[in-house]
Design a protein around this motif. Structure first.
Motif, short mmCIF file in Angstrom:
data_model
loop_
_atom_site.label_atom_id
_atom_site.label_comp_id
_atom_site.label_asym_id
_atom_site.label_seq_id
_atom_site.Cartn_x
_atom_site.Cartn_y
_atom_site.Cartn_z
N PRO A 1 0.83 -1.21 0.00
CA PRO A 1 0.00 0.00 0.00
C PRO A 1 0.86 1.27 0.00
N ASP A 2 0.22 2.37 -0.32
CA ASP A 2 0.86 3.67 -0.17
C ASP A 2 0.63 4.09 1.27
N VAL A 3 1.64 3.97 2.10
CA VAL A 3 1.45 4.27 3.53
C VAL A 3 1.66 5.75 3.84
N GLY A 4 1.99 6.54 2.83
CA GLY A 4 2.29 7.93 3.19
C GLY A 4 1.90 8.96 2.15
N GLU A 5 0.68 8.95 1.70
CA GLU A 5 0.17 10.03 0.85
C GLU A 5 1.04 10.29 -0.38
N GLY A 6 0.88 9.46 -1.39
CA GLY A 6 1.52 9.77 -2.65
C GLY A 6 2.89 9.15 -2.85
N LEU A 7 3.23 8.16 -2.03
CA LEU A 7 4.49 7.46 -2.26
C LEU A 7 4.30 6.50 -3.43
N THR A 8 5.36 6.25 -4.17
CA THR A 8 5.24 5.35 -5.30
C THR A 8 5.96 4.03 -5.06
N GLU A 9 6.85 3.99 -4.08
CA GLU A 9 7.61 2.77 -3.87
C GLU A 9 8.11 2.69 -2.42
N ALA A 10 8.60 1.52 -2.08
CA ALA A 10 9.17 1.35 -0.74
C ALA A 10 10.25 0.28 -0.81
N ASP A 11 11.19 0.35 0.11
CA ASP A 11 12.22 -0.68 0.21
C ASP A 11 11.76 -1.73 1.22
N ILE A 12 11.96 -2.98 0.86
CA ILE A 12 11.63 -4.05 1.80
C ILE A 12 12.80 -4.17 2.78
N VAL A 13 12.50 -4.01 4.07
CA VAL A 13 13.58 -4.10 5.05
C VAL A 13 13.67 -5.52 5.59
N GLU A 14 12.56 -6.02 6.11
CA GLU A 14 12.64 -7.34 6.74
C GLU A 14 11.27 -7.99 6.83
N TRP A 15 11.21 -9.25 6.48
CA TRP A 15 10.00 -10.02 6.72
C TRP A 15 9.96 -10.48 8.16
N LYS A 16 8.79 -10.41 8.78
CA LYS A 16 8.65 -10.89 10.16
C LYS A 16 7.99 -12.27 10.17
N VAL A 17 7.61 -12.74 8.98
CA VAL A 17 6.97 -14.05 8.90
C VAL A 17 7.64 -14.85 7.79
N ALA A 18 7.43 -16.15 7.81
CA ALA A 18 7.99 -17.02 6.78
C ALA A 18 6.87 -17.87 6.19
N VAL A 19 7.14 -18.48 5.05
CA VAL A 19 6.16 -19.36 4.43
C VAL A 19 5.81 -20.47 5.42
N ASP B 1 3.97 -19.96 8.10
CA ASP B 1 3.53 -19.37 9.36
C ASP B 1 2.03 -19.09 9.33
N THR B 2 1.41 -19.26 10.49
CA THR B 2 0.02 -18.84 10.62
C THR B 2 0.00 -17.38 11.08
N VAL B 3 -0.78 -16.57 10.38
CA VAL B 3 -0.81 -15.15 10.74
C VAL B 3 -2.22 -14.75 11.14
N LEU C 1 4.06 -3.17 8.54
CA LEU C 1 2.73 -3.37 7.98
C LEU C 1 2.01 -4.49 8.71
N PRO C 2 0.77 -4.22 9.15
CA PRO C 2 -0.02 -5.27 9.77
C PRO C 2 -0.74 -6.08 8.69
N CYS C 3 -0.89 -7.36 8.96
CA CYS C 3 -1.49 -8.25 7.96
C CYS C 3 -3.00 -8.00 7.88
N PRO C 4 -3.55 -7.87 6.67
CA PRO C 4 -4.99 -7.65 6.55
C PRO C 4 -5.81 -8.93 6.65
N TYR C 5 -5.16 -10.07 6.56
CA TYR C 5 -5.90 -11.33 6.52
C TYR C 5 -5.39 -12.29 7.59
N ALA C 6 -6.27 -13.20 7.99
CA ALA C 6 -5.84 -14.29 8.85
C ALA C 6 -5.68 -15.54 7.99
N GLY C 7 -4.65 -16.32 8.23
CA GLY C 7 -4.46 -17.53 7.45
C GLY C 7 -3.04 -18.03 7.55
#
Lengths: 472, 397
Positions: free
Chosen positions: A10-28, A30-32, A50-56
């Protein structure tokens, strides 16, 4: 039955076009849960989790750390119904694609909310067929021969500003007012690479200024993979005798700066050998001093102070060469750079207005600057607008060297190792603490005489720090 | 009164270097007059003027205040998460300011009217507004989301400080309607304007204070000093406590611990009574802290320290009321109940937000004027015709 949903960046800050991925907190696997922090991203504005929008259950991570990702790019796939019957009757290979719930409609559709306004602005809603008298008749005007059969196909004569390019195309029509175009031209900026935030994607003056600013700082700090050690990612040749490493990050910046400096500023280096026994005694005494208990007192500190005093006596050395305007720029201040070896390579942050600092303040500043550099947190501003640099090669046990100027600076002092040497002292040979100093300077505007006087003054103060009282 | 302790701005001739040590003035350390009825440790404090005003708040009422604050915080957190998931364009958190908003909001009467900035979700809650409607404008669905008149709660004002003028004007209107000082508790009305420390630097707020003062308008200026105007600390906007701004205009002013829901309730109640009875305006500085970012587009770690945040976290408005509730006999099951209610509420907020669909574009003409207007009507007709010119399946994109 498994239900796969994607989460798009998502655009987390009003008009951003991109973001750098810093770190995943979950792995394939994992239940979220909903709102569980799954990833840390860094945007132009901030570091955001970023908080996860879905459970699964996480079934796929589509991007990896260090990647720069456009807003709207799917970053994770989550199975929201992992408990369901795993294998349905359909062909397994095609399954994920078919089951993938297009979350587009669940997601936002508006301009303020959601993804990639830049994509949205490049599409046009198809018009109804009309008989030419409708309210939107001007739309078809460019193709005069349009016989009203269907919506006109884009012809070459229509490639004006109102005609949108094919969606996803990289050649975007640039919309900008003439003064803004002029500004971009003056700044040497390619408008097609500037994202427009004005109405209908028009590039505003602010957009150009922002882009110019970003380009400037990006050149200084943001090579891809900046956070990785520069030896990372090398490939070993087949015979195992060579490793090729893509040049990036601090290493690339260092290389460019050194090449630029070495081939534009004619360097001259002068040397002197000096008895620093009194400096060593001063250092020992200051270490005992209660006022200096909270800082690190080193010979480098005295050398820095000595250099500042020397420049204050010879202010003409604090200058730079402006090739563009054919002017010499005299600096009425000293921004003292300290070359620091860090895990990421060499960085040269500087102490702003070092000429105003007392010895204690200077010690604090050096300590803070080196600690920040070693932690890899030096911000670009700290590396800009230096006037002179000290490189402390003595810590590596080296006697002296011929340092290359930090670009835009007039001089650089190499501070060699301090060793006990036989030295003629009051007519007798004594064991004294001796070091070598080397000063490189830009010979375009610093003559041999001026450079030599500066170095001689540094040596004088280091030989007898009480001279600082006279000159300070 | 504090001027002697304010260090000189000029340290060396010609150079202005504001002393920015301790940019955040901790609660109470600057001003002994800070009104506090509940300490950060959750203990009651006696105040000769204001304690009487919370005497009739029984345990049940206190639990109600706790529920208000807990649910508003949960709503606020959920909205923040929704923004991070691309469901909202922007979100301004009220995290940390719940006591200031709930305490003051619960002192209002139904007929009072409220003008707020964009962070007053807690006040909105006390006005009976369905908070989910706040999400509309932050999702880009519409420009407001609720009927102001139905709640006597004006639409959020995004321009800093301008609504202080609106509030003053509205209050002057109430004067002219004769709804002040009649002694009829069902008729006398007051207006509250909520703004932040940053707004006090705006000319609008000063103008509003001038008009309110000289007309004795029935308005309460409720300034939530949350210490930060985005990245600008209060210390760089005022050399004196903000409460002194009111005094300069001849307006009775009071400084209250904004993280103390009881004190906020008490001082606002007093100010409202003064306003409704014809006693004129009051300026309240509620000293609180914006525990979150300015908005989701902001990164406070770039300009303030972890130590400062920790300091204020220990002064959390909800935690201290919880301590008091426990001390006065509230059982764990009450808190568990609130927790469960919060979660259900959050799920409801989430579902509501994601189900919000794009409004019909033609509705943008609806609330331009209160009554029919020929130009707007003509434009609406033109737009309807224009919209009809697109093929059906692609409409409303």
């Amino acid at each position: 039955m498994p239900q796969y949903v994607q989460f798009k960046l998502p655009d987390v800050g009003e008009g951003l076009t991109e973001a750098d991925i810093v770190e995943w907190k979950v792995a394939v696997g994992d239940t979220v849960k909903v709102n569980q922090e799954i990833i840390e991203i860094e945007t132009a504005k901030s570091l955001v989790e970023l908080p996860c929008p879905y459970a699964g259950v996480v079934t796929e991570l589509l991007v990896s750390s260090g990647q720069t990702v456009d807003v709207g790019t799917p970053i994770i796939v989550i199975d929201t119904d992992p408990g369901g019957a795993p294998e349905a009757a359909a062909g397994p290979a095609a399954e994920p694609a078919q089951k993938l719930v297009e979350s587009e409609n669940e997601m936002s559709g508006g301009v303020l909310v959601g993804y990639g306004t830049k994509h949205a602005s490049a599409t046009r809603r198809p018009r109804r067929v009309h008989d030419g008298a409708g309210p939107a008749s001007s739309e078809a005007a460019p193709s005069a021969s349009s016989s009203g059969a269907s919506r006109p196909t884009p012809g070459p004569q229509q490639s004006n500003a109102t005609q949108a390019p094919p969606s996803g195309g990289t050649t975007r029509t640039v919309l900008a007012k003439p003064p803004v175009r002029k500004l971009a031209k003056d700044l040497g900026l390619d408008l097609s690479r500037v994202p427009g935030t004005g109405p209908g994607g028009i590039i505003t003056r602010e957009d150009v200024e922002t882009a110019a600013e970003q380009e400037k700082t990006a050149k200084l700090v943001n090579y891809p993979g900046d956070d990785r050690p520069w030896l990372d990612g090398g490939t070993v040749s087949d015979d195992g005798r060579q490793t090729r490493v893509p040049v990036r990050s601090v290493r690339r910046r260092t290389a460019e700066a050194m090449v630029a400096s070495a081939f534009t500023a004619p360097h001259v280096t002068v040397f002197t050998t000096v008895d620093v026994t009194k400096t060593m005694k001063l250092v020992a005494r200051l270490k005992e001093d209660r006022d200096f208990a909270d800082v690190r007192v080193t010979p480098l500190l005295i050398a820095a102070k000595a250099l500042i005093l020397a420049i204050r006596r010879h202010p003409a050395v604090s200058a730079s060469w402006d090739d563009e305007t054919q002017e010499i720029v005299f600096k009425h201040y000293i921004n003292l750079g300290i070359a620091a070896a860090t895990p990421r390579g060499l960085v040269v942050p500087n102490i702003k207005d070092a000429h105003r600092m007392g010895l204690h303040e200077l010690a604090e500043a050096i300590g803070e600057l080196t600690a920040t550099a070693r932690a890899g947190r030096t911000v670009p501003q700290r590396m800009q607008d230096g006037t002179v640099t000290i490189t402390n090669i003595g810590v590596f046990g080296i006697d002296t060297g011929t340092p290359i100027l930090n670009p835009g600076e007039s001089a650089i002092l190499a501070f060699g190792a301090i060793k006990q040497r036989p030295w003629v002292h009051h007519g007798k040979i004594k064991a004294r603490w001796v070091t070598q100093l080397a000063l490189s300077f830009d010979h375009r505007f610093v003559d041999g005489e001026l450079g030599s006087r500066v170095l001689a003054d540094v040596a004088t103060t280091m030989e007898d720090p009480t001279q600082g009282l006279v000159w300070g | 009164m504090q001027s002697s302790s304010v260090p000189s701005l000029v340290k060396e001739p010609g150079v202005i270097q504001p002393d920015l040590d301790g940019v955040t003035t901790p609660v109470g350390s600057f001003d002994d007059d800070l009104i506090q009825l509940l300490t950060p440790q959750g203990e009651r404090v006696h105040h000769e003027t204001y304690s009487a005003r919370v005497e009739d708040l029984d345990l049940h009422a206190l639990q109600g205040l706790y529920r208000d604050m807990a649910l508003v915080r949960r709503f606020d957190n959920e909205a923040t998460a929704l923004q991070r998931q691309g469901e909202l364009g922007l979100w301004p958190q009220c995290l940390g300011q719940e006591a200031a908003q709930i305490g003051s909001g619960r002192a209002l009467a139904t007929q009072d009217y409220v003008f707020t900035s964009y962070r007053e979700h807690g006040v909105a809650w006390t006005r009976g507004l369905d908070l989910r409607k706040i999400l509309h404008s932050f999702r880009g669905q519409d420009h407001g989301g609720w009927d102001s008149a139905a709640h006597n709660f004006h639409l959020y004002t995004l321009v800093i400080g301008s609504h202080a003028l609106h509030a003053t004007g509205y209050a002057m209107g109430i004067q002219r309607d004769g709804d002040v000082g009649t002694g009829d508790p069902g008729r006398d009305r007051a207006v509250v304007s909520y703004f932040g420390d940053g707004a006090t630097s705006q000319g609008d707020v000063s103008e509003a204070l001038v008009f309110a003062s000289v007309t004795a308008a029935p308005v309460v200026f409720f300034c939530q000093n949350n210490q930060w105007a985005i990245s600008e600390p209060t210390a760089r906007q005022s050399r004196v406590p903000l409460v002194q701004r009111g005094g300069g205009f001849g307006i009775p002013s009071v400084r209250v611990d904004g993280n103390d829901v009881l004190a906020c309730y008490a001082v606002t109640q007093e100010a409202l009574e003064r306003a409704r009875s014809g006693g004129g305006p009051t300026f309240i500085e509620a000293v609180t802290y914006r525990m979150g970012a300015h908005t989701t587009s902001d990164d406070p770690t770039r300009y303030r320290s972890r130590a400062e945040e920790d300091y204020w976290r220990q002064r959390d408005p909800i935690a201290r009321l919880r301590t008091l509730l426990v001390a006065e006999g509230t059982g764990e099951d009450f808190f568990e109940g609130i927790e469960a209610e919060s979660e259900t509420y959050a799920e409801d907020v989430r579902a509501y937000c994601r189900a919000l669909s794009s409004p019909d574009p033609i509705t943008m003409f609806d609330h331009v004027y209160a009554e029919d207007h020929p130009l707007v009507s003509a434009e609406r007709a033109w737009f309807a015709e224009y919209e009809a010119g697109f093929t059906g399946e692609e409409a409303h994109r």
